[in-house]
Enzyme design. Sequence first.
Site, PDB file in Angstrom:
ATOM      1  N   HIS A  62      32.717  47.605  32.329  1.00 19.86           N
ATOM      2  CA  HIS A  62      32.755  48.032  30.938  1.00 19.86           C
ATOM      3  C   HIS A  62      32.872  46.842  29.989  1.00 19.86           C
ATOM      4  O   HIS A  62      33.477  45.818  30.335  1.00 19.86           O
ATOM      5  CB  HIS A  62      33.942  48.977  30.723  1.00 19.86           C
ATOM      6  CG  HIS A  62      33.866  50.220  31.550  1.00 19.86           C
ATOM      7  ND1 HIS A  62      34.976  50.890  32.002  1.00 19.86           N
ATOM      8  CD2 HIS A  62      32.795  50.917  32.015  1.00 19.86           C
ATOM      9  CE1 HIS A  62      34.606  51.951  32.707  1.00 19.86           C
ATOM     10  NE2 HIS A  62      33.283  51.988  32.727  1.00 19.86           N
ATOM     11  N   LYS A  72      41.186  42.480  26.900  1.00 22.51           N
ATOM     12  CA  LYS A  72      42.093  43.275  27.734  1.00 22.51           C
ATOM     13  C   LYS A  72      43.027  42.349  28.511  1.00 22.51           C
ATOM     14  O   LYS A  72      42.619  41.276  28.961  1.00 22.51           O
ATOM     15  CB  LYS A  72      41.309  44.130  28.730  1.00 22.51           C
ATOM     16  CG  LYS A  72      40.395  45.152  28.094  1.00 22.51           C
ATOM     17  CD  LYS A  72      39.541  45.845  29.136  1.00 22.51           C
ATOM     18  CE  LYS A  72      38.571  46.836  28.485  1.00 22.51           C
ATOM     19  NZ  LYS A  72      37.653  47.437  29.469  1.00 22.51           N
TER      20      LYS A  72
END
Length: 202
Positions: A62, A72
């Site tokens: 992703h 992230k």
Amino acid sequence: MDFRPLKVSGAFEFVPRVFPDERGLFVAPFQEEAIVRAAGHPLRVAQTNHSVSRAGSIRGVHFADTPPGQAKYVYCPIGSLLDVVVDLRVGSPTFGEWDSVRLDAAEFHAVYVAEGIGHAFIALEDDTVMSYLCSEPYAPAREHGISPLDPALGLPWPAGLPPIVSEKDKAAPTLAEALDQGLLPSYADCVAYYEKLRSAHR
């Protein structure tokens, strides 16, 4: 907290100290000071995510449109998994390359994934938990995926663990198809955005 850069620039592995005693253990898996030393700026946390996965479950690859993308910081508080970062930034010296790190609930290593880099993992045992700190909230219109089973990528999924992949990830384009469709982020745009984040911190 120690850290090391991964093969994909903008991705790092972090190694916190774990303090066990007769009660159990204590660890600080996320420490802002270490992020600043590695990336040159703090991580803005706009959303936290939590997933629980069966053994063999693959989530990813992703990524989000950059800027602003979605950085992230991930770790595994229960179970174990193999975390994978993929360079999807067109024009990057390591475009199409990947690196992997085992994350588990024994050592609490963590991975930081900068904006524009693809992210995926496979759960190595049942009830594996992944915790994510994300720099931007989920925005469906800006979210994309690359097939985790793209043979050209050759991601390091364990041979003895049958993959469990969502229909959405199964239908995702290969890296070559995503490149042809203009879905992938520009390395130049990503680097400019990283510098913007660092400049805001100075």
